[in-house]
Design a protein around this motif. Structure first.
Motif, PDB file in Angstrom:
ATOM      1  N   LEU A 241      65.152 -22.186 -18.484  1.00 32.47           N
ATOM      2  CA  LEU A 241      66.137 -21.901 -19.524  1.00 32.47           C
ATOM      3  C   LEU A 241      65.502 -21.496 -20.854  1.00 32.47           C
ATOM      4  N   GLY A 242      64.501 -22.250 -21.297  1.00 30.61           N
ATOM      5  CA  GLY A 242      63.930 -22.015 -22.619  1.00 30.61           C
ATOM      6  C   GLY A 242      63.340 -20.631 -22.770  1.00 30.61           C
ATOM      7  N   ASP A 243      62.354 -20.319 -21.941  1.00 24.69           N
ATOM      8  CA  ASP A 243      61.733 -19.005 -22.056  1.00 24.69           C
ATOM      9  C   ASP A 243      62.690 -17.922 -21.584  1.00 24.69           C
ATOM     10  N   GLY A 244      63.659 -18.288 -20.722  1.00 25.10           N
ATOM     11  CA  GLY A 244      64.609 -17.308 -20.216  1.00 25.10           C
ATOM     12  C   GLY A 244      65.488 -16.720 -21.307  1.00 25.10           C
ATOM     13  N   PHE A 245      66.029 -17.568 -22.168  1.00 26.51           N
ATOM     14  CA  PHE A 245      66.842 -17.072 -23.280  1.00 26.51           C
ATOM     15  C   PHE A 245      66.023 -16.154 -24.180  1.00 26.51           C
ATOM     16  N   PHE A 246      64.814 -16.598 -24.531  1.00 24.06           N
ATOM     17  CA  PHE A 246      63.985 -15.794 -25.422  1.00 24.06           C
ATOM     18  C   PHE A 246      63.587 -14.491 -24.741  1.00 24.06           C
ATOM     19  N   ASN A 247      63.324 -14.542 -23.443  1.00 22.75           N
ATOM     20  CA  ASN A 247      62.964 -13.336 -22.709  1.00 22.75           C
ATOM     21  C   ASN A 247      64.078 -12.294 -22.738  1.00 22.75           C
ATOM     22  N   ALA A 306      53.603 -22.817 -28.101  1.00 21.28           N
ATOM     23  CA  ALA A 306      53.342 -21.655 -28.945  1.00 21.28           C
ATOM     24  C   ALA A 306      54.634 -20.926 -29.293  1.00 21.28           C
ATOM     25  N   MET A 307      55.534 -20.820 -28.334  1.00 21.42           N
ATOM     26  CA  MET A 307      56.808 -20.149 -28.589  1.00 21.42           C
ATOM     27  C   MET A 307      57.636 -20.905 -29.623  1.00 21.42           C
ATOM     28  N   ILE A 308      57.660 -22.224 -29.503  1.00 23.24           N
ATOM     29  CA  ILE A 308      58.420 -23.041 -30.457  1.00 23.24           C
ATOM     30  C   ILE A 308      57.869 -22.851 -31.864  1.00 23.24           C
ATOM     31  N   VAL A 309      56.545 -22.878 -31.992  1.00 21.56           N
ATOM     32  CA  VAL A 309      55.896 -22.747 -33.303  1.00 21.56           C
ATOM     33  C   VAL A 309      56.148 -21.364 -33.921  1.00 21.56           C
ATOM     34  N   LEU A 310      56.168 -20.321 -33.094  1.00 18.22           N
ATOM     35  CA  LEU A 310      56.264 -18.955 -33.604  1.00 18.22           C
ATOM     36  C   LEU A 310      57.692 -18.411 -33.709  1.00 18.22           C
ATOM     37  N   THR A 311      58.680 -19.172 -33.267  1.00 12.61           N
ATOM     38  CA  THR A 311      60.054 -18.661 -33.233  1.00 12.61           C
ATOM     39  C   THR A 311      60.580 -18.275 -34.617  1.00 12.61           C
ATOM     40  N   ILE A 312      60.577 -19.196 -35.555  1.00 17.55           N
ATOM     41  CA  ILE A 312      61.092 -18.904 -36.902  1.00 17.55           C
ATOM     42  C   ILE A 312      60.260 -17.816 -37.577  1.00 17.55           C
ATOM     43  N   GLY A 395      66.977 -21.256 -34.442  1.00 18.95           N
ATOM     44  CA  GLY A 395      67.397 -22.602 -34.044  1.00 18.95           C
ATOM     45  C   GLY A 395      67.908 -22.619 -32.614  1.00 18.95           C
ATOM     46  N   PHE A 396      68.645 -21.573 -32.235  1.00 16.20           N
ATOM     47  CA  PHE A 396      69.146 -21.470 -30.867  1.00 16.20           C
ATOM     48  C   PHE A 396      67.982 -21.433 -29.871  1.00 16.20           C
ATOM     49  N   MET A 397      66.980 -20.601 -30.164  1.00 16.42           N
ATOM     50  CA  MET A 397      65.833 -20.468 -29.258  1.00 16.42           C
ATOM     51  C   MET A 397      65.044 -21.772 -29.161  1.00 16.42           C
ATOM     52  N   ILE A 398      64.801 -22.404 -30.277  1.00 12.83           N
ATOM     53  CA  ILE A 398      63.999 -23.633 -30.293  1.00 12.83           C
ATOM     54  C   ILE A 398      64.685 -24.730 -29.484  1.00 12.83           C
ATOM     55  N   ALA A 399      65.996 -24.846 -29.618  1.00 11.08           N
ATOM     56  CA  ALA A 399      66.730 -25.885 -28.885  1.00 11.08           C
ATOM     57  C   ALA A 399      66.535 -25.729 -27.374  1.00 11.08           C
ATOM     58  N   SER A 400      66.635 -24.501 -26.883  1.00  7.00           N
ATOM     59  CA  SER A 400      66.469 -24.286 -25.436  1.00  7.00           C
ATOM     60  C   SER A 400      65.017 -24.447 -25.008  1.00  7.00           C
ATOM     61  N   LEU A 401      64.086 -24.069 -25.860  1.00  6.04           N
ATOM     62  CA  LEU A 401      62.661 -24.216 -25.539  1.00  6.04           C
ATOM     63  C   LEU A 401      62.252 -25.685 -25.448  1.00  6.04           C
ATOM     64  N   VAL A 402      62.839 -26.519 -26.291  1.00  3.60           N
ATOM     65  CA  VAL A 402      62.514 -27.948 -26.272  1.00  3.60           C
ATOM     66  C   VAL A 402      62.936 -28.573 -24.940  1.00  3.60           C
TER      67      VAL A 402
END
Length: 444
Positions: A241-247, A306-312, A395-402
């Motif tokens: 789910l996490g990387d899927g949304f961002f992808n 890394a994705m969580i850190v770089l999202t914002i 915020g949307f991306m980080i929530a799913s990545l967590v």
């Protein structure tokens, strides 16, 4: 030579499948919203068009059950031949469709039907392509082999976006909207012929053959996998789910986001996407090779962090100028997501036994895909209410990545725990050798 042919067969089909699938994603924001779903409000047209994009994702679990059943009962090869024809044939027919202005409501209805057929075919393709590679690999090189069909995603998308870029450059806006957009879809028929020819010459995977000869194939794989491996299916869904949304954002919705909210041109948005996908072509096999030495879990965990850190920072930087836009696309999609994706096929397949592996791998992955496929609808609504807000989208991306990060921390390390039989046999042999050595020491 034999393994090289298998890798080529897994890759070429994957390229075509993803070329077709992302061709639709590219055309959704650029073409379909106005030609098939006209509305006085452009935001509504885009929203409806992306609903059909999400419908393709929603159909993928259906395909995973149909082709997973076939792959676990009849064989990987037969299933993969049908997914190839279903996906490419649908894309070819999309290139022939009349528009809303020509035949009215029938046009979008036909487009939705073909999109659903695309999704059903892709629902069985990805898992089969991964298994064709990993089940033929053997211990020690499975991570690299499993990463090869993943290359179909960036290569297919590069071909798709490049074809749109070339056609766009060679035509006027009016020509592109009238007939130019159809050419990449019609080209699918050429790719299908090539892929069918290559796949027709391969054999079944050793693991499937072994199960078939031992009489261990199950009658209804989907029932069997939920009975004994339901925990792993839900684990797989959460991990994706996490990387899927961002992808989906980075590879599809970014074209709408960049042109609608950041005022970049269509060609600039396509170029940024193409550059990041070209980077993935390097990242994926290198990380796949590395995963055979340090394990899939370590890489997957590091990629999510890394994705969580770089999202914002990503959402804050891409509006600045084209340099930042290209750079952040390359970093987030080309390197970080590419590293995560390189491990997924092998990591997820190692969770399931061979007699239900096609079904379990495909179903879990495609249920997650069905969920993230409706991301563009959510983001269109977010953009309407908040504009290009880094904190709303970030915020949307980080929530799913967590969610995915928590799950990978508690997932098994497949270097130690795996359902591939050759690994189990190697461990038994190793334990027997250790026992014999201990007995020899005691006797001496």
């Amino acid at each position: 030579m034999k393994k090289a042919k298998i890798l080529m067969a897994s890759l070429v089909g994957s390229i075509i499948e993803w070329y077709d699938f992302y061709l639709y994603g590219t055309a959704t924001g650029l073409v379909f919203s106005s030609l098939f779903f006209p509305n006085h409000d452009p935001a509504v047209s885009i929203l409806i068009a992306f609903a059909t994009f999400g419908a393709g994702y929603a159909a993928r679990p259906i395909g995973s059950i149909i082709f997973g059943h076939m792959g676990d009962r009849i064989g990987r090869k037969a299933s993969l031949m049908l997914t190839l024809i279903g996906m490419g044939g649908s894309s070819f027919l999309i290139g022939l469709l009349p528009t809303y202005a020509q035949i009215g409501i029938i046009a979008p209805a036909m487009l939705v039907i073909l999109r659903l057929l695309q999704g059903i075919a892709l629902g069985g393709e990805w898992g089969g392509a991964v298994l064709l590679a990993t089940e033929s690999a053997g211990k020690g090189i499975r991570g690299f082999f499993g990463s090869v069909p993943q290359l179909g995603v960036p290569i297919g998308l590069v071909l798709g976006t490049f074809s749109f870029t070339i056609i766009s450059a060679l035509t006027t806006e009016a020509q592109f909207m009238a007939w130019g957009w159809r050419i990449p879809f019609l080209f699918s028929i050429v790719l299908i012929v090539i892929a069918v020819w290559i796949r027709s010459g391969i054999e079944e995977t050793p693991e499937f053959q072994r199960k078939k000869e031992q009489g261990e194939l199950v009658k209804i794989p989907v029932v069997e996998v939920f009975k004994y491996n339901s925990k792993d299916i839900f684990r797989l869904i959460g991990l994706k789910l996490g990387d899927g949304f961002f992808n989906v954002f980075l590879m599809s919705f970014i074209l709408v986001y960049a042109t609608t909210y950041l005022d970049y041109s269509r060609d600039t948005a396509l170029l940024g996407l193409t550059l990041s996908c070209a980077t993935m072509i390097i990242t994926i096999p290198l990380v796949g090779y590395l995963s055979d030495f340090i394990g899939r879990k370590i890489i997957y965990t590091g990629g999510l962090v890394a994705m969580i850190v770089l999202t914002i920072p990503y959402f804050m930087a891409i509006p600045i100028n084209t340099t930042w836009f290209f750079t952040m696309q390359i970093v987030l999609l080309g390197f970080v997501w590419g590293a995560i994706f390189a491990t997924q096929g092998t990591l997820f397949s190692e969770l399931f036994p061979a007699n239900v592996r096609y079904t379990g791998l495909s179903l879990g992955y495609q249920i997650a895909a069905a969920i993230v496929g409706f991301g563009p609808m959510i983001w269109t609504a977010m953009g309407t209410n908040f504009g290009a807000s880094p904190f709303a989208f970030g915020g949307f991306m980080i929530a799913s990545l967590v969610v995915s990060l928590v799950l990978i921390l508690f997932a098994p390390d497949t270097r130690v725990v795996t359902m591939y039989e050759d690994d189990v046999e190697d461990k038994v042999t190793s334990l027997n050798n250790e026992v014999k050595e201990e007995q020899a020491v005691k006797l001496s």
